[in-house]
Design a protein around this motif. Structure first.
Motif, PDB file in Angstrom:
ATOM      1  N   SER B  31       0.817  -1.211   0.000  1.00  0.00           N
ATOM      2  CA  SER B  31       0.000   0.000   0.000  1.00  0.00           C
ATOM      3  C   SER B  31       0.855   1.267   0.000  1.00  0.00           C
ATOM      4  N   GLY B  32       1.836   1.328   0.884  1.00  0.00           N
ATOM      5  CA  GLY B  32       2.653   2.533   1.026  1.00  0.00           C
ATOM      6  C   GLY B  32       3.529   2.776  -0.188  1.00  0.00           C
ATOM      7  N   GLY B  33       4.240   1.748  -0.621  1.00  0.00           N
ATOM      8  CA  GLY B  33       5.160   1.884  -1.743  1.00  0.00           C
ATOM      9  C   GLY B  33       4.441   2.277  -3.023  1.00  0.00           C
ATOM     10  N   LEU B  34       3.286   1.639  -3.276  1.00  0.00           N
ATOM     11  CA  LEU B  34       2.535   1.932  -4.504  1.00  0.00           C
ATOM     12  C   LEU B  34       2.001   3.357  -4.485  1.00  0.00           C
ATOM     13  N   ALA B  35       1.473   3.781  -3.325  1.00  0.00           N
ATOM     14  CA  ALA B  35       0.931   5.139  -3.223  1.00  0.00           C
ATOM     15  C   ALA B  35       2.032   6.161  -3.478  1.00  0.00           C
ATOM     16  N   CYS B  36       3.198   5.897  -2.903  1.00  0.00           N
ATOM     17  CA  CYS B  36       4.340   6.808  -3.065  1.00  0.00           C
ATOM     18  C   CYS B  36       4.790   6.844  -4.524  1.00  0.00           C
ATOM     19  N   ALA B  37       4.901   5.674  -5.134  1.00  0.00           N
ATOM     20  CA  ALA B  37       5.383   5.582  -6.517  1.00  0.00           C
ATOM     21  C   ALA B  37       4.439   6.313  -7.473  1.00  0.00           C
ATOM     22  N   LYS B  38       3.139   6.071  -7.323  1.00  0.00           N
ATOM     23  CA  LYS B  38       2.170   6.683  -8.241  1.00  0.00           C
ATOM     24  C   LYS B  38       2.130   8.202  -8.067  1.00  0.00           C
ATOM     25  N   GLU B  39       2.211   8.643  -6.810  1.00  0.00           N
ATOM     26  CA  GLU B  39       2.182  10.085  -6.556  1.00  0.00           C
ATOM     27  C   GLU B  39       3.430  10.747  -7.150  1.00  0.00           C
ATOM     28  N   ALA B  40       4.579  10.107  -6.962  1.00  0.00           N
ATOM     29  CA  ALA B  40       5.829  10.674  -7.498  1.00  0.00           C
ATOM     30  C   ALA B  40       5.755  10.754  -9.024  1.00  0.00           C
ATOM     31  N   ALA B  41       5.234   9.691  -9.649  1.00  0.00           N
ATOM     32  CA  ALA B  41       5.133   9.674 -11.115  1.00  0.00           C
ATOM     33  C   ALA B  41       4.188  10.774 -11.597  1.00  0.00           C
ATOM     34  N   LYS B  42       3.127  10.998 -10.826  1.00  0.00           N
ATOM     35  CA  LYS B  42       2.158  12.034 -11.192  1.00  0.00           C
ATOM     36  C   LYS B  42       2.826  13.406 -11.284  1.00  0.00           C
ATOM     37  N   ARG B 358       2.245   8.933   0.106  1.00  0.00           N
ATOM     38  CA  ARG B 358       1.755   9.977  -0.793  1.00  0.00           C
ATOM     39  C   ARG B 358       2.313  11.349  -0.405  1.00  0.00           C
ATOM     40  N   LEU B 359       2.278  11.653   0.897  1.00  0.00           N
ATOM     41  CA  LEU B 359       2.771  12.964   1.331  1.00  0.00           C
ATOM     42  C   LEU B 359       4.282  13.078   1.124  1.00  0.00           C
ATOM     43  N   LEU B 360       4.996  11.975   1.320  1.00  0.00           N
ATOM     44  CA  LEU B 360       6.437  11.980   1.071  1.00  0.00           C
ATOM     45  C   LEU B 360       6.710  12.321  -0.399  1.00  0.00           C
ATOM     46  N   ALA B 361       5.989  11.672  -1.313  1.00  0.00           N
ATOM     47  CA  ALA B 361       6.189  11.933  -2.742  1.00  0.00           C
ATOM     48  C   ALA B 361       5.863  13.385  -3.075  1.00  0.00           C
ATOM     49  N   LYS B 362       4.829  13.928  -2.438  1.00  0.00           N
ATOM     50  CA  LYS B 362       4.474  15.331  -2.697  1.00  0.00           C
ATOM     51  C   LYS B 362       5.554  16.275  -2.199  1.00  0.00           C
ATOM     52  N   ARG B 363       6.186  15.933  -1.078  1.00  0.00           N
ATOM     53  CA  ARG B 363       7.264  16.795  -0.582  1.00  0.00           C
ATOM     54  C   ARG B 363       8.490  16.681  -1.482  1.00  0.00           C
ATOM     55  N   LEU B 364       8.761  15.445  -1.965  1.00  0.00           N
ATOM     56  CA  LEU B 364       9.963  15.247  -2.785  1.00  0.00           C
ATOM     57  C   LEU B 364       9.824  15.842  -4.180  1.00  0.00           C
ATOM     58  N   TYR B 365       8.598  15.760  -4.759  1.00  0.00           N
ATOM     59  CA  TYR B 365       8.475  16.110  -6.182  1.00  0.00           C
ATOM     60  C   TYR B 365       7.446  17.186  -6.493  1.00  0.00           C
ATOM     61  N   ALA B 366       6.749  17.692  -5.462  1.00  0.00           N
ATOM     62  CA  ALA B 366       5.738  18.712  -5.762  1.00  0.00           C
ATOM     63  C   ALA B 366       5.826  19.904  -4.814  1.00  0.00           C
ATOM     64  N   GLY B 367       6.955  20.018  -4.111  1.00  0.00           N
ATOM     65  CA  GLY B 367       7.179  21.202  -3.290  1.00  0.00           C
ATOM     66  C   GLY B 367       6.300  21.321  -2.061  1.00  0.00           C
TER      67      GLY B 367
END
Lengths: 127, 506
Positions: B31-42, B358-367
């Protein structure tokens, strides 16, 4: 040169069942494309099927040789009957066309997914 | 090759160019890895996910999606539902339905549940492909902090480099150091796809997983025993935990307590269609005993898979229990490696892993600057008597605020749909309590509920707790009648008052 992939074309539910019976125990990877029937010009009454059919044709050009695809054509009156056999069959439970399934698995692509080459390739190449 | 410009924090005046295959590599497709991966790709990152399930000793294995989908929340909730349907079928007859009593068909249930899971496994793969996330069904281990080596089931290897890594491998059930455990026992990794009817079953452990499995097995008509070393549901509210045990006992689950297993021997081997016969030797209250079971399920804890990714190669720091210490931004001690989900010292819950990924990916790739809030996370234990909670247990509240400041409001209730039931020993277990801090305007710091639909009820009230609701806010709320959730709007008996909660009101 394109791979030689077995491609069987049938119309209606009875012919579809017969084709599955014929090929399901072979060593081929069996797929079925449920799609709208074609008119005299080779066009389907189903707009999404017209988009998907060429994509699936293209994917079949590079599909593994052990691939067998049954294309089951469904005419419009049959499909619009909400009690048709394709919808009611426990094994198929078809809810939309086009649908591409790997027979005997839970793997399927529906509607717009069938028009995406990378998704169709993933289904065909999956082991 | 993909090329990213990464400003080097140590040398702010210089820009360092890297040649990495990917911006982000996620180890673990749960669950965590997939959510992070998809959010980062977005947000435009080039992402790869590695997922590979090592088979259990019984050779059970599964597809993409992690514990929750394959061997956790989803099949658990479905088997719990199967068990509840049995109970409701009894009630249905009291409501006038003429049902012929049928025995439960294990194979049919498992078949339908596994078909659902396989369909979801496939949908996840379609989703990743659709969102341009690369997926490798391969086992990845670190070579250095920007490189992993991965291997597939046929032994083929590849090397992949990435700018950043997110660790999301989750955990797997522990086996005890008991002779025969790995040879003959199963865990939650096996039960949901078990090819044969489990037969007489022993669940070892007092974890929520043990009690949930024992609960649904018993509800399906299976002779079920739970072996408990000391207390039930460590970490949960003690009061509620004991009520769950009491209720399960009334339902017919047997408890061996205090008791530990010593040895498992095979009397008769399993076949493809039948469970084995196993002799389990154990020490109960200092006395040596043994009994025959068909299935022994260990649910004595889980361990993160931290040590399986060659963590030494990157100098990753982690605790002896496998948990990885991280900053509030989920950063490990390695400056390009993050960790989320069950790898952390945090509640092991799918929605929390999804949120943090998801929030990690947003911090890493969406400011984004938004951090995951690990406090006041609602959860539910799907035992026969369901238990929902959010916030602190009574003991934890007392430890934090002092006994004199903790006010406990509590009440019993009878769900309306159960009033047709004949008087039975199962009555009186539905219970609710609010734990409030008197030093802070009776702010509600813990909410606990025992009864039907616990997840549905607790999830909604969780919003109240994260917004800082006080007891008077709960009083202000008008309940929906007739429901179980309305008990929280009319609570007026405090534990301090000593007043009995054995009152029925309309």
């Amino acid at each position: 040169m394109a791979n030689v992939v077995k491609h069987v074309k049938v119309s209606g539910f009875t012919e579809y069942l017969r084709a599955v019976q014929q090929y399901k125990d072979s060593s081929l990877h069996l797929f079925t494309l449920f799609t709208g029937s074609l008119d005299a010009d080779g066009k389907s009454w189903c707009p999404d099927c017209n988009k998907a059919d060429p994509v699936i044709e293209e994917a079949l050009n590079s599909a593994p040789e052990c691939t067998c695809v049954i294309t089951a054509y469904i005419d419009r009156p049959t499909w619009k009957d909400m009690n048709n056999n394709f919808r009611k069959s426990q094994d198929i439970q078809l809810t939309s066309i086009p649908t591409l399934i790997k027979v005997g698995t839970e793997k399927r692509l529906e509607e717009g997914q069938c028009a995406k080459l990378s998704l169709v390739q993933m289904l065909l190449e999956d082991d | 090759m993909f090329r990213v410009q990464v400003p080097d924090q140590d040398a702010p005046d210089m820009e360092r160019a890297h040649d990495f295959n990917f911006d982000l590599a996620v180890l673990g497709g749960g669950s965590g890895g997939l959510a992070c991966a998809k959010e980062a790709a977005k947000h435009g990152a080039k992402v790869v996910v590695f997922d590979f399930v090592q088979p259990t000793p019984l050779k059970t294995t599964w597809g993409l999606g992690g514990t929750c989908l394959n061997v956790g929340c989803i099949p658990k909730k479905l088997m719990h539902t199967a068990s509840i349907y049995g109970e409701l079928a009894e009630d249905a007859q009291l409501y006038g339905w003429n049902l012929t009593k049928n025995s439960h068909d294990w194979d049919r249930m498992v078949g339908n549940i596994q078909n659902h899971i396989k369909a979801q496994n496939w949908k996840i793969r379609v989703d990743l492909r659709d969102k341009n996330v690369t997926y490798y069904n391969e086992y990845a281990t670190f070579v250095d902090k920007h490189t992993v080596k991965s291997v597939n089931k046929r032994g083929a290897e590849r090397t992949v480099t990435a700018d950043k890594f997110v660790l999301a491998m989750g955990g797997r059930p522990n086996y005890p150091d008991v002779p025969g455990a790995q040879d003959y026992a199963i865990t939650s990794d096996d039960i949901f796809s078990l090819k044969y009817h489990p037969g007489k079953t022993l669940c070892v452990g007092a974890s929520y997983i043990s009690l949930e499995c024992a609960g649904f097995l018993n509800g399906l008509g299976i002779d079920t025993t739970v072996m408990v070393r000391s207390i039930l549901l460590r970490g949960f509210d003690k009061d509620c935990s004991e009520k769950i045990g009491g209720y399960m006992e009334q339902c017919g689950v047997k408890f061996l307590r205090p008791c530990v297993p010593n040895k498992i021997e095979c009397v008769k081997e399993a076949t493809d269609s039948s469970a084995p016969e196993l002799r389990v030797s154990f020490t109960q209250n200092g006395e040596e005993k043994s009994d025959i079971f068909n299935t022994v399920l260990f649910a004595i804890g889980r361990k993160p898979l931290t040590d399986k990714i060659n963590p030494g190669a990157i100098g990753l720091k982690y605790d002896p229990n496998g948990k990885i210490p991280v900053t509030e931004e989920e950063l490990t001690n390695v400056d390009n490696v993050y960790a989320i989900g069950d790898l952390l010292n945090a509640p092991e819950l799918t929605p929390l892993a999804i949120q943090s990924g998801r929030l990690l990916a947003k911090r890493l790739y969406a400011g984004s600057k938004i951090l995951t809030d690990y406090v006041n996370v609602p959860t539910t234990v799907f035992t026969p008597l369901e238990y929902g909670s959010v916030g602190l247990s009574e003991d934890a509240a007392i430890a934090k605020y002092g006994e004199e400041n903790v006010e406990v409001y509590h009440t019993k209730h009878t769900p309306t749909e159960q009033v047709v039931r004949e008087a039975s020993a199962l009555e009186g277990y539905n219970y609710a309590k609010l734990i409030c801090n008197r030093a802070d305007n009776e702010r509600v710091v813990g909410l606990h509920y025992l009864g039907p639909n616990a997840g549905e009820i607790t999830g909604g009230f969780g919003l109240g707790l994260i917004m800082g609701a006080t007891k008077s806010d709960f009083d202000r709320l008008v309940g929906i009648h007739p429901t179980s959730s309305e008990v929280f709007t009319t609570m007026n008996i405090t534990r301090r008052s000593g007043q009995s909660i054995d009152v029925e009101d309309c």
